[in-house]
Write a protein that holds these residues in place. Structure first.
Motif, mmCIF file in Angstrom:
data_model
loop_
_atom_site.group_PDB
_atom_site.id
_atom_site.type_symbol
_atom_site.label_atom_id
_atom_site.label_comp_id
_atom_site.label_asym_id
_atom_site.label_seq_id
_atom_site.Cartn_x
_atom_site.Cartn_y
_atom_site.Cartn_z
ATOM 1 N N VAL A 107 0.831 -1.204 0.000
ATOM 2 C CA VAL A 107 0.000 0.000 0.000
ATOM 3 C C VAL A 107 0.870 1.261 0.000
ATOM 4 O O VAL A 107 0.527 2.274 -0.604
ATOM 5 N N GLY A 108 2.025 1.165 0.671
ATOM 6 C CA GLY A 108 2.931 2.312 0.726
ATOM 7 C C GLY A 108 3.264 2.822 -0.668
ATOM 8 O O GLY A 108 3.401 4.021 -0.903
ATOM 9 N N VAL A 109 3.333 1.909 -1.600
ATOM 10 C CA VAL A 109 3.680 2.273 -2.974
ATOM 11 C C VAL A 109 2.598 3.189 -3.572
ATOM 12 O O VAL A 109 2.900 4.188 -4.225
ATOM 13 N N LEU A 110 1.328 2.857 -3.319
ATOM 14 C CA LEU A 110 0.236 3.662 -3.904
ATOM 15 C C LEU A 110 0.166 5.064 -3.303
ATOM 16 O O LEU A 110 -0.434 5.972 -3.870
ATOM 17 N N VAL A 111 0.765 5.234 -2.123
ATOM 18 C CA VAL A 111 0.717 6.532 -1.444
ATOM 19 C C VAL A 111 1.894 7.421 -1.887
ATOM 20 O O VAL A 111 1.902 8.617 -1.628
ATOM 21 N N LEU A 112 2.867 6.857 -2.571
ATOM 22 C CA LEU A 112 4.061 7.641 -2.949
ATOM 23 C C LEU A 112 3.676 8.936 -3.660
ATOM 24 O O LEU A 112 2.904 8.907 -4.628
ATOM 25 N N PRO A 113 4.211 10.065 -3.189
ATOM 26 C CA PRO A 113 3.854 11.330 -3.822
ATOM 27 C C PRO A 113 4.264 11.372 -5.296
ATOM 28 O O PRO A 113 5.327 10.877 -5.660
ATOM 29 N N PHE A 114 3.421 11.955 -6.084
ATOM 30 C CA PHE A 114 3.672 12.176 -7.519
ATOM 31 C C PHE A 114 3.956 10.891 -8.301
ATOM 32 O O PHE A 114 4.661 10.907 -9.297
ATOM 33 N N LEU A 115 3.414 9.754 -7.840
ATOM 34 C CA LEU A 115 3.662 8.495 -8.561
ATOM 35 C C LEU A 115 2.801 8.406 -9.820
ATOM 36 O O LEU A 115 3.278 8.026 -10.889
ATOM 37 N N PHE A 116 1.517 8.762 -9.686
ATOM 38 C CA PHE A 116 0.615 8.621 -10.837
ATOM 39 C C PHE A 116 0.640 9.890 -11.686
ATOM 40 O O PHE A 116 0.572 10.996 -11.182
ATOM 41 N N ARG A 117 0.724 9.701 -12.986
ATOM 42 C CA ARG A 117 0.811 10.837 -13.921
ATOM 43 C C ARG A 117 -0.552 11.474 -14.131
ATOM 44 O O ARG A 117 -0.649 12.652 -14.445
ATOM 45 N N ALA A 304 10.304 21.519 -7.707
ATOM 46 C CA ALA A 304 10.995 21.531 -6.403
ATOM 47 C C ALA A 304 10.291 20.575 -5.434
ATOM 48 O O ALA A 304 10.928 19.889 -4.637
ATOM 49 N N PHE A 305 8.955 20.504 -5.523
ATOM 50 C CA PHE A 305 8.193 19.571 -4.680
ATOM 51 C C PHE A 305 8.584 18.132 -5.023
ATOM 52 O O PHE A 305 8.815 17.306 -4.154
ATOM 53 N N GLU A 306 8.644 17.868 -6.316
ATOM 54 C CA GLU A 306 8.944 16.501 -6.750
ATOM 55 C C GLU A 306 10.356 16.095 -6.315
ATOM 56 O O GLU A 306 10.582 14.979 -5.863
ATOM 57 N N GLN A 307 11.285 17.051 -6.442
ATOM 58 C CA GLN A 307 12.666 16.732 -6.043
ATOM 59 C C GLN A 307 12.758 16.502 -4.531
ATOM 60 O O GLN A 307 13.462 15.615 -4.063
ATOM 61 N N ALA A 308 12.007 17.311 -3.778
ATOM 62 C CA ALA A 308 12.091 17.210 -2.313
ATOM 63 C C ALA A 308 11.628 15.843 -1.807
ATOM 64 O O ALA A 308 12.130 15.358 -0.797
ATOM 65 N N VAL A 309 10.663 15.225 -2.500
ATOM 66 C CA VAL A 309 10.170 13.931 -2.010
ATOM 67 C C VAL A 309 10.931 12.733 -2.598
ATOM 68 O O VAL A 309 10.685 11.600 -2.182
ATOM 69 N N ALA A 310 11.854 12.993 -3.522
ATOM 70 C CA ALA A 310 12.589 11.872 -4.136
ATOM 71 C C ALA A 310 13.256 10.968 -3.089
ATOM 72 O O ALA A 310 13.190 9.731 -3.206
ATOM 73 N N PRO A 311 13.877 11.533 -2.032
ATOM 74 C CA PRO A 311 14.509 10.648 -1.027
ATOM 75 C C PRO A 311 13.513 9.745 -0.312
ATOM 76 O O PRO A 311 13.890 8.700 0.222
ATOM 77 N N VAL A 312 12.224 10.140 -0.301
ATOM 78 C CA VAL A 312 11.204 9.312 0.358
ATOM 79 C C VAL A 312 11.082 7.981 -0.380
ATOM 80 O O VAL A 312 10.926 6.926 0.230
ATOM 81 N N TYR A 313 11.181 8.044 -1.703
ATOM 82 C CA TYR A 313 11.107 6.807 -2.484
ATOM 83 C C TYR A 313 12.214 5.848 -2.030
ATOM 84 O O TYR A 313 11.979 4.678 -1.769
ATOM 85 N N GLU A 314 13.429 6.394 -1.922
ATOM 86 C CA GLU A 314 14.560 5.538 -1.532
ATOM 87 C C GLU A 314 14.367 4.973 -0.132
ATOM 88 O O GLU A 314 14.639 3.808 0.129
ATOM 89 N N ALA A 315 13.851 5.812 0.769
ATOM 90 C CA ALA A 315 13.723 5.377 2.167
ATOM 91 C C ALA A 315 12.673 4.292 2.348
ATOM 92 O O ALA A 315 12.827 3.413 3.189
ATOM 93 N N VAL A 316 11.578 4.367 1.580
ATOM 94 C CA VAL A 316 10.501 3.397 1.829
ATOM 95 C C VAL A 316 10.556 2.161 0.932
ATOM 96 O O VAL A 316 9.998 1.130 1.272
ATOM 97 N N LEU A 317 11.254 2.292 -0.184
ATOM 98 C CA LEU A 317 11.334 1.126 -1.075
ATOM 99 C C LEU A 317 12.510 0.266 -0.628
ATOM 100 O O LEU A 317 13.566 0.213 -1.251
ATOM 101 N N THR A 318 12.286 -0.409 0.500
ATOM 102 C CA THR A 318 13.378 -1.086 1.178
ATOM 103 C C THR A 318 13.729 -2.435 0.558
ATOM 104 O O THR A 318 14.782 -2.971 0.833
#
Ligand code: GTR
Length: 333
Positions: A107-117, A304-318
């Motif tokens: 489910v965490g994947v579906l919540v990722l910011p800016f995932l869906f185009r 800038a918003f998209e760049q700021a959340v990029a590290p979140v992808y790395e942190a949660v996609l363990t």
């Protein structure tokens, strides 16, 4: 006749009598009523979609299966109803996926910011094998995923004098979020301070200054009256996390194969109904909010918003399967 049979018969007659006196046909003696919870009020699309599912179920099962909806948080906030469903104390709940990020990793994947185009990308993903895979992932956690429902895009809104026009404006703002560590991480990455709080407490928190803002889609921004105390709506569209309809695995295990099939089909039939209701409600909510004179803000620096959340992808996609899931979602046409 044994006492138990006598008692059962008396009860069935009594219930039949009550149904008749209320002008309804009596339910067959074997009828089951599934109890379903929702945080929204009776006129909200999610509640109407589940009511539609109930109608379909009654028709296809000859009135042996029915759904009774406890809307407007009658059975508690979303985290409570999820727990009740998981433990088998409640048959069904319609909730947003965000409070489930810690329980079901997919489910965490579906919540990722800016995932869906786009909404089309979201629907293509949820309607295909990936959507089914995520629904199926719930079984290992005591729940059966029945259907995804639309929830549009979530955007930030803030109290008077604290508009968010660019990333820097989020700095230090106290933003209410749903019960999710995952979302807290994303909000922190954007420079704001996340405040986890149940949906039902947000209006008061905005009024009393406990939080500076929150985030939600047009219909929830409007239906809650949040727009009356938060006059700046910033179209950040940072998350397109859908809603989900869940059944308790305990309830599911107690259904016959025919009943399960009827439940699956009725849930599937409620999805197009939900999509139509959703489109209408988005338009109505947007018109209502705009008529109230709310300031609608387009971001000056979306990148800038998209760049700021990029590290979140790395942190949660363990792990590799989750990274693969994201890659497959991104590849959906
Ligand atoms: C709404 C959603 C609710 C609830 C709420 C919230 O968009 O439909 O189920 O999750 O957001 O922010 O708590």
């Amino acid at each position: 006749m044994s006492f138990a049979r006598y008692f059962g018969l008396a009860l069935a007659l009594l219930l039949g009598g009550v149904a008749l006196s209320a002008g309804m046909a009596p339910m067959p003696a074997t009828a089951k009523t599934l109890r379903s919870a929702d945080t929204h009020g009776p006129d909200y699309p999610t509640v109407k979609a589940v009511a539609h599912m109930g109608e379909v179920l009654r028709q296809t099962t000859g009135d042996t299966l029915d759904i009774e909806i406890f809307h407007s948080r009658q059975l508690g906030e979303e985290s409570d109803t999820i727990e009740m469903v998981r433990l088998g104390a409640l048959d069904m709940c319609r909730v947003n996926l965000t409070p489930l990020t810690e329980r079901v990793p997919e489910v965490g994947v579906l919540v990722l910011p800016f995932l869906f185009r786009s909404e089309a990308h979201l629907h293509a993903t949820l309607d295909g094998p990936i959507g089914q895979e995520i629904l199926d992932a719930f079984a290992a956690h005591g729940m059966i995923g029945l259907a995804f429902y639309d929830s549009g895009a979530r955007s930030f809104y803030t109290v008077s004098g604290k508009p968010i026009r660019r990333l820097a404006d989020l700095k230090g703002q106290r933003i209410r979020i749903q019960n999710s560590d995952f979302m807290a991480r994303a909000i922190r990455a954007l420079g704001a301070e996340p405040v986890k709080m149940p949906f039902g407490q947000v209006l008061t928190a905005l009024k009393t200054g406990i939080v500076d803002g929150a985030e939600n889609n047009w219909p929830s921004f409007e239906s809650t009256g949040h727009y009356t105390v938060a006059p700046h709506y910033t179209l950040s569209r940072h998350s397109m996390v859908p809603e989900i309809l869940l059944m308790s695995k305990k309830t599911w295990d107690g259904l016959s194969d025919m009943e399960r099939k009827a439940v699956r089909e009725a849930a599937a039939a409620s999805v197009p109904r939900m999509r139509a209701l959703w489109q209408e409600r988005v338009k109505a909510a947007e018109a209502e909010v705009k008529a109230a004179g709310i300031e609608i803000i387009e971001l000056e620096d979306r990148e800038a918003f998209e760049q700021a959340v990029a590290p979140v992808y790395e942190a949660v996609l363990t792990d590799a399967p989750l990274r693969d899931l994201v890659a497959r979602i991104q590849a959906v046409e």
